[in-house]
Design a protein around this motif. Structure first.
Motif, PDB file in Angstrom:
ATOM      1  N   GLU A 173      60.027  81.836  23.065  1.00 29.05           N
ATOM      2  CA  GLU A 173      60.872  82.365  24.146  1.00 29.05           C
ATOM      3  C   GLU A 173      62.187  82.887  23.574  1.00 29.05           C
ATOM      4  N   GLU A 174      62.705  82.115  22.629  1.00 26.81           N
ATOM      5  CA  GLU A 174      63.980  82.473  22.010  1.00 26.81           C
ATOM      6  C   GLU A 174      63.889  83.841  21.350  1.00 26.81           C
ATOM      7  N   GLN A 175      62.813  84.045  20.596  1.00 28.67           N
ATOM      8  CA  GLN A 175      62.626  85.323  19.910  1.00 28.67           C
ATOM      9  C   GLN A 175      62.341  86.441  20.915  1.00 28.67           C
ATOM     10  N   ALA A 176      61.728  86.065  22.039  1.00 26.94           N
ATOM     11  CA  ALA A 176      61.417  87.068  23.066  1.00 26.94           C
ATOM     12  C   ALA A 176      62.689  87.724  23.580  1.00 26.94           C
ATOM     13  N   LYS A 177      63.783  86.939  23.619  1.00 23.59           N
ATOM     14  CA  LYS A 177      65.053  87.460  24.144  1.00 23.59           C
ATOM     15  C   LYS A 177      65.639  88.549  23.250  1.00 23.59           C
ATOM     16  N   SER A 178      65.213  88.579  21.996  1.00 19.59           N
ATOM     17  CA  SER A 178      65.766  89.563  21.069  1.00 19.59           C
ATOM     18  C   SER A 178      65.021  90.897  21.146  1.00 19.59           C
ATOM     19  N   LEU A 179      63.990  90.957  21.965  1.00 16.03           N
ATOM     20  CA  LEU A 179      63.223  92.209  22.066  1.00 16.03           C
ATOM     21  C   LEU A 179      64.031  93.269  22.805  1.00 16.03           C
ATOM     22  N   PRO A 180      63.791  94.534  22.473  1.00 17.66           N
ATOM     23  CA  PRO A 180      64.414  95.600  23.265  1.00 17.66           C
ATOM     24  C   PRO A 180      64.011  95.462  24.733  1.00 17.66           C
ATOM     25  N   ARG A 181      64.900  95.918  25.607  1.00 19.92           N
ATOM     26  CA  ARG A 181      64.714  95.747  27.033  1.00 19.92           C
ATOM     27  C   ARG A 181      63.370  96.285  27.536  1.00 19.92           C
ATOM     28  N   GLU A 182      62.934  97.423  26.970  1.00 21.04           N
ATOM     29  CA  GLU A 182      61.728  98.069  27.496  1.00 21.04           C
ATOM     30  C   GLU A 182      60.435  97.402  27.003  1.00 21.04           C
ATOM     31  N   MET A 183      60.585  96.406  26.134  1.00 22.44           N
ATOM     32  CA  MET A 183      59.398  95.791  25.544  1.00 22.44           C
ATOM     33  C   MET A 183      59.170  94.401  26.105  1.00 22.44           C
ATOM     34  N   ASP A 184      57.973  94.157  26.630  1.00 19.96           N
ATOM     35  CA  ASP A 184      57.637  92.821  27.119  1.00 19.96           C
ATOM     36  C   ASP A 184      57.215  91.949  25.937  1.00 19.96           C
ATOM     37  N   PRO A 185      57.463  90.661  26.029  1.00 20.43           N
ATOM     38  CA  PRO A 185      57.045  89.780  24.936  1.00 20.43           C
ATOM     39  C   PRO A 185      55.607  89.287  25.102  1.00 20.43           C
ATOM     40  N   TRP A 186      54.948  89.098  23.995  1.00 22.59           N
ATOM     41  CA  TRP A 186      53.692  88.359  23.987  1.00 22.59           C
ATOM     42  C   TRP A 186      53.934  87.199  23.037  1.00 22.59           C
ATOM     43  N   LEU A 220      42.276  99.144  39.264  1.00 26.39           N
ATOM     44  CA  LEU A 220      43.497  98.672  38.619  1.00 26.39           C
ATOM     45  C   LEU A 220      43.565  99.301  37.232  1.00 26.39           C
ATOM     46  N   ALA A 221      44.727  99.779  36.858  1.00 28.05           N
ATOM     47  CA  ALA A 221      44.910 100.325  35.512  1.00 28.05           C
ATOM     48  C   ALA A 221      46.321 100.009  35.072  1.00 28.05           C
ATOM     49  N   VAL A 222      46.457  99.612  33.818  1.00 30.15           N
ATOM     50  CA  VAL A 222      47.782  99.235  33.329  1.00 30.15           C
ATOM     51  C   VAL A 222      47.935  99.668  31.876  1.00 30.15           C
ATOM     52  N   GLU A 223      49.126 100.142  31.567  1.00 36.53           N
ATOM     53  CA  GLU A 223      49.502 100.446  30.185  1.00 36.53           C
ATOM     54  C   GLU A 223      50.392  99.316  29.702  1.00 36.53           C
ATOM     55  N   MET A 224      50.238  98.954  28.445  1.00 35.31           N
ATOM     56  CA  MET A 224      51.082  97.854  27.954  1.00 35.31           C
ATOM     57  C   MET A 224      51.669  98.167  26.581  1.00 35.31           C
ATOM     58  N   ALA A 225      52.834  97.576  26.334  1.00 33.35           N
ATOM     59  CA  ALA A 225      53.488  97.671  25.027  1.00 33.35           C
ATOM     60  C   ALA A 225      54.258  96.387  24.861  1.00 33.35           C
ATOM     61  N   LEU A 226      53.716  95.472  24.089  1.00 30.47           N
ATOM     62  CA  LEU A 226      54.305  94.142  23.985  1.00 30.47           C
ATOM     63  C   LEU A 226      54.666  93.819  22.541  1.00 30.47           C
ATOM     64  N   GLY A 227      55.815  93.207  22.410  1.00 33.68           N
ATOM     65  CA  GLY A 227      56.227  92.724  21.096  1.00 33.68           C
ATOM     66  C   GLY A 227      55.653  91.334  20.870  1.00 33.68           C
TER      67      GLY A 227
END
Ligand SMILES: [Zn+2]
Length: 179
Positions: free
Chosen positions: A100-113, A88-95
């Motif tokens: 949750e509310e702030q997560a919605k403001s992230l750019p589409r390509e960025m997953d929230p942490w 298993l190998a994964v690349e990640m880029a998380l804001g």
């Protein structure tokens, strides 16, 4: 920028915003005992869970964690029901966000942490990312199953291999002419 301490086993929890401010890179192993969900989803975890986590900000000044994680798990082959290894190998880029509310403001390509307070569980983060790339079903490569039916064809071969009396005569003649 501080040089992070080189560790083998990474801490379970960190304060990711502080690490961003310090420009920290964490490289090491995630304690597999902390990855119960992954362990229960597979037959076994056969390689160390390695992670490389870079805490920094992007061009917009958003606090992020980027990096990669990898391990190898044993899954059940759905053809022969024997264990089969799956890297298993994964690349990640998380804001890194507060809610949750702030997560919605992230750019589409960025997953929230979502990190409430100062406690970010990097073991859970890495485990979540690995679970996302875990396949539902797994098979040995074609023809490599342990119950591959390769029943011996000795009976047939025996029939073919029976000595033809004429060939024996041929051999006798050849050997006598050699003498
Ligand atoms: Zn198999």
């Amino acid at each position: 920028m501080l040089t992070p301490p080189q560790r083998n086993i990474l801490p379970q929890v960190v304060d990711p915003r502080r690490l961003v401010n310090q420009g920290v890179i964490l490289t090491g192993e995630i304690n597999p005992d902390l990855c119960i969900r992954l362990a229960e989803a597979v037959v076994g975890i056969s390689e160390p869970i390695m992670a490389n986590l870079i805490f920094d900000t992007n061009e917009q000044g958003r606090k992020m964690v980027r990096g990669s994680a990898s391990t190898t798990v044993l899954m059940t082959c759905q053809r022969c029901l024997e264990p089969v290894e799956r890297p298993l190998a994964v690349e990640m880029a998380l804001g890194i966000v507060w809610s949750e509310e702030q997560a919605k403001s992230l750019p589409r390509e960025m997953d929230p942490w979502i990190v409430v307070d100062e406690v970010g569980d990097i073991a859970a983060l890495v485990e979540d990312e690995l679970l996302l790339v875990l396949p539902f079903v797994m098979y040995h490569p074609e023809g490599q199953c342990n119950t591959a039916t390769s029943h011996s064809t000795d009976d047939e071969l025996g029939g073919v291999a029976e000595e033809n009396p004429f060939s024996i005569l041929e051999q006798l003649k050849n050997s006598s002419s050699d003498n």
